[in-house]
Scaffold this motif. Structure first.
Motif, mmCIF file in Angstrom:
data_model
loop_
_atom_site.group_PDB
_atom_site.id
_atom_site.type_symbol
_atom_site.label_atom_id
_atom_site.label_comp_id
_atom_site.label_asym_id
_atom_site.label_seq_id
_atom_site.Cartn_x
_atom_site.Cartn_y
_atom_site.Cartn_z
ATOM 1 N N GLY A 215 57.264 59.590 33.611
ATOM 2 C CA GLY A 215 56.819 58.200 33.740
ATOM 3 C C GLY A 215 58.022 57.279 33.825
ATOM 4 N N PHE A 216 57.840 56.143 34.448
ATOM 5 C CA PHE A 216 58.912 55.134 34.399
ATOM 6 C C PHE A 216 58.358 53.804 33.928
ATOM 7 N N PHE A 217 59.222 53.055 33.213
ATOM 8 C CA PHE A 217 58.846 51.748 32.699
ATOM 9 C C PHE A 217 59.324 50.666 33.654
ATOM 10 N N VAL A 218 58.451 49.708 33.907
ATOM 11 C CA VAL A 218 58.846 48.554 34.706
ATOM 12 C C VAL A 218 59.746 47.673 33.847
ATOM 13 N N LEU B 84 53.747 46.741 24.176
ATOM 14 C CA LEU B 84 54.715 46.959 25.260
ATOM 15 C C LEU B 84 54.031 47.369 26.561
ATOM 16 N N ILE B 85 53.173 48.391 26.456
ATOM 17 C CA ILE B 85 52.589 48.945 27.683
ATOM 18 C C ILE B 85 51.282 48.222 27.980
ATOM 19 N N GLY B 86 51.364 47.211 28.827
ATOM 20 C CA GLY B 86 50.166 46.437 29.155
ATOM 21 C C GLY B 86 49.266 47.180 30.122
ATOM 22 N N ASP B 87 49.871 47.920 31.004
ATOM 23 C CA ASP B 87 49.104 48.658 32.004
ATOM 24 C C ASP B 87 49.738 50.015 32.251
ATOM 25 N N TYR B 88 48.894 50.952 32.637
ATOM 26 C CA TYR B 88 49.356 52.307 32.901
ATOM 27 C C TYR B 88 48.734 52.777 34.207
ATOM 28 N N THR B 89 49.578 53.224 35.117
ATOM 29 C CA THR B 89 49.113 53.725 36.406
ATOM 30 C C THR B 89 49.591 55.161 36.557
ATOM 31 N N ASP B 90 48.733 56.010 37.075
ATOM 32 C CA ASP B 90 49.137 57.399 37.288
ATOM 33 C C ASP B 90 49.030 57.729 38.773
ATOM 34 N N ASP C 28 55.070 47.965 31.787
ATOM 35 C CA ASP C 28 54.056 48.798 32.449
ATOM 36 C C ASP C 28 54.603 50.214 32.597
ATOM 37 N N LEU C 29 53.738 51.190 32.365
ATOM 38 C CA LEU C 29 54.139 52.586 32.528
ATOM 39 C C LEU C 29 53.513 53.128 33.807
ATOM 40 N N ILE C 30 54.355 53.700 34.655
ATOM 41 C CA ILE C 30 53.877 54.276 35.912
ATOM 42 C C ILE C 30 54.283 55.742 35.934
ATOM 43 N N ALA C 31 53.304 56.618 36.022
ATOM 44 C CA ALA C 31 53.598 58.052 35.981
ATOM 45 C C ALA C 31 53.453 58.661 37.366
ATOM 46 N N THR C 32 54.150 59.782 37.539
ATOM 47 C CA THR C 32 54.284 60.386 38.872
ATOM 48 C C THR C 32 53.082 61.212 39.316
ATOM 49 N N GLY C 33 52.264 61.644 38.337
ATOM 50 C CA GLY C 33 51.304 62.712 38.612
ATOM 51 C C GLY C 33 51.946 64.045 38.266
ATOM 52 N N THR C 34 51.117 65.055 38.129
ATOM 53 C CA THR C 34 51.591 66.386 37.764
ATOM 54 C C THR C 34 52.693 66.852 38.698
ATOM 55 N N ILE C 35 53.805 67.300 38.106
ATOM 56 C CA ILE C 35 54.923 67.748 38.935
ATOM 57 C C ILE C 35 54.920 69.269 39.022
ATOM 58 N N SER C 36 54.482 69.765 40.155
ATOM 59 C CA SER C 36 54.498 71.204 40.425
ATOM 60 C C SER C 36 55.507 71.469 41.538
ATOM 61 N N GLY C 37 55.921 72.726 41.665
ATOM 62 C CA GLY C 37 56.816 73.109 42.750
ATOM 63 C C GLY C 37 56.140 74.150 43.629
ATOM 64 N N LYS C 38 56.935 74.687 44.526
ATOM 65 C CA LYS C 38 56.431 75.646 45.501
ATOM 66 C C LYS C 38 55.990 76.950 44.822
ATOM 67 N N TYR D 104 45.810 56.004 40.530
ATOM 68 C CA TYR D 104 44.648 55.339 39.923
ATOM 69 C C TYR D 104 45.125 54.598 38.677
ATOM 70 N N HIS D 105 44.344 53.631 38.259
ATOM 71 C CA HIS D 105 44.700 52.895 37.051
ATOM 72 C C HIS D 105 44.238 53.670 35.825
ATOM 73 N N GLY D 106 45.191 53.994 34.956
ATOM 74 C CA GLY D 106 44.856 54.689 33.717
ATOM 75 C C GLY D 106 44.618 53.689 32.612
ATOM 76 N N ARG D 107 44.670 54.179 31.397
ATOM 77 C CA ARG D 107 44.382 53.323 30.236
ATOM 78 C C ARG D 107 45.606 53.273 29.326
ATOM 79 N N ALA D 108 46.075 52.046 29.025
ATOM 80 C CA ALA D 108 47.286 51.900 28.214
ATOM 81 C C ALA D 108 47.017 52.095 26.724
ATOM 82 N N SER D 109 45.803 51.752 26.263
ATOM 83 C CA SER D 109 45.553 51.733 24.810
ATOM 84 C C SER D 109 45.617 53.120 24.191
ATOM 85 N N SER D 110 45.390 54.157 24.982
ATOM 86 C CA SER D 110 45.368 55.509 24.407
ATOM 87 C C SER D 110 46.660 56.279 24.686
ATOM 88 N N ILE D 111 47.719 55.567 25.037
ATOM 89 C CA ILE D 111 49.035 56.212 25.173
ATOM 90 C C ILE D 111 49.617 56.377 23.775
#
Ligand code: CA
Length: 443
Positions: free
Chosen positions: A219-222, A137-143, A370-380, A175-182
């Motif tokens: 993360g969101f799926f395309v 399913l997840i061919g590519d992963y971007t973070d 494809d899985l696209i993640a937001t990056g670490t979500i921190s607040g104020k 950056y482009h992450g790695r899908a195989s280790s999800i």
């Protein structure tokens, strides 16, 4: 559009699946997230939809058998069974919406007894199923790196005077992450080996990671992708997004510090990424849409290709995010998991629509799954820091656990549990379930 509120979001809807009416469940009839699941009674994994404490098998439960009354617009698209999560993701978003209507009708307590009995045969208790990531399913992963609070925190550890780099407010960094280790929630994570150069006077050594960390992300799926050489206008971005899950981007900080220049993260990140198993659709999230991040006065406006009225008004999503830790000692002493942080997705500087449009803006072809993640979500706030790097400020301010233990980074046996949920007055609370992973010792 995907953020329109309709009858399927009515807070008064109840299901004949009683556990879905529990006010504390993540999975009331207003949610209906999808998953791929396996069960001892099945030969192959199949597509399911989560309702309360059950998963409805959408492969054996042929929705076309249950037409009744006047179909809602678009419902005629639902014919025959759906098969797999992948085959659902590849469909246009209108198809997904019509399936949501249909499933919602079938599971309402107003459905007639015959339907309840027929559909009921295709329910599996959630405790008996094994959720899976469909093969391939997840061919590519971007973070991405879209939390300005996270970027500022991390930046200020290295450049106290100039924490944010000059590109940050113009370009969604990724950056482009790695899908195989999800891996799926519940999978153990082995502490990785890597090059460590904590002694600046000596050559690096190849040892087990010392500063192992987690990152609280979404993360969101395309859904439908775009052809190579074409782009996705910001106004259409959300039509290409299927749904969201929780993501833990496990990170080896000592390996990262030595390897990241000049090309960015590599082995510090790609040894494992954990995702929660139930994909909450964009349709389910409609009541929780909120305006995009309000930029400070003096901040540049997004460039035209990333700017859109709807994106500004509804591009954000109000999702409460919580991270818990339970050490091995806490488990043995029956000490409940300890809350490390609470943050919210609405605090991201860039919206998921902007991330997607930016990703495809050079003609890069995004593909279904494809899985696209937001990056670490921190607040104020300090309590809203979404990684241990930030909570312990690079290990200089150890965190106290309720049983007296302390943490600078993760120890073997530690389990990280992430949760996400949406609440808004006048609507039913919905949740994401858990994203869980336990650290095993290095080889
Ligand atoms: Ca990350």
């Amino acid at each position: 559009m995907t953020y329109e509120i309709n009858e399927t979001h009515d807070p008064n809807l109840k299901s004949w699946v009683e556990s879905a009416n529990d006010p504390n469940t993540d999975f009331p009839i207003q949610n209906l997230p999808f998953c791929e699941f396996d069960h001892p009674q099945r030969k192959f994994p199949a597509l399911g939809v989560v309702i309360g404490d059950y998963v409805l098998d959408l492969e054996t439960c042929d929705l076309a058998d249950f037409y009744y009354g006047e179909p809602e617009p678009g419902l005629e698209l639902v014919a025959g069974n759906i098969g797999s999560l992948t085959s659902l993701m590849v469909k246009p978003w209108e198809y997904r919406e019509s399936i949501r209507w249909h499933i919602s009708f079938l599971l309402r307590d107003t459905a007639d007894k015959e339907i309840q009995s027929l559909v009921g045969r295709h329910l599996f208790p959630r405790s008996e199923v094994t959720p899976e990531i469909p093969y391939g399913l997840i061919g590519d992963y971007t973070d991405f790196y879209c939390s300005i609070y996270h970027a500022t925190n991390v930046g200020s550890m290295f450049r106290p005077d100039n924490p944010l780099l000059p590109n940050y407010k113009y370009v969604p960094i990724g950056y482009h992450g790695r899908a195989s280790s999800i891996v799926i929630s519940g999978t153990d994570i082995k502490r990785p080996h890597g090059q460590n150069r904590s002694d600046a006077e000596a050559p690096p050594v190849f040892i087990p990671c010392k500063n192992l960390d987690y990152e609280m992300e979404v993360g969101f799926f395309v859904g439908q992708g775009n052809d190579l050489g074409t782009s996705i206008p910001i106004g259409d971005a959300e039509k290409h997004i299927f749904g969201l899950c929780l993501v833990n981007d496990w990170s080896a900080r000592d390996i990262q510090a030595w390897e990241y220049q000049p090309l960015g993260p590599f082995l510090a990140k790609n040894f494992a990424t954990t995702i929660s198993p139930f994909v909450v659709t964009m349709e389910a999230l409609a009541p929780f849409r909120t305006k995009a991040f309000e930029r400070e006065e003096g901040d540049p406006a997004p460039l035209d290709y990333l700017a859109d009225d709807n994106n500004e008004k509804f591009g954000g999503i109000d999702i409460n995010l919580e991270v818990f830790i339970q050490s091995e000692k806490m488990r043995n002493e029956n000490v409940a998991p300890h809350l490390l942080s609470k943050s919210n997705m609405k605090d991201l500087y860039w919206t998921i629509g902007q991330m997607l449009t930016h990703h495809a803006s050079n003609g890069c072809n995004l593909q279904t799954g494809d899985l696209i993640a937001t990056g670490t979500i921190s607040g104020k706030e300090k309590s809203a820091r979404g990684s241990m790097l930030e909570l312990s400020w690079r290990g200089t301010e150890p965190i106290e656990l309720p049983n007296g233990e302390t943490r600078r980074f993760l120890e073997d046996g530690d389990e990280i549990i992430m949760k996400g949920y949406c609440e808004r007055e006048g609507f039913r609370r919905i949740g994401f379930g858990e994203c869980r992973g336990r650290i095993l010792p290095a080889d």
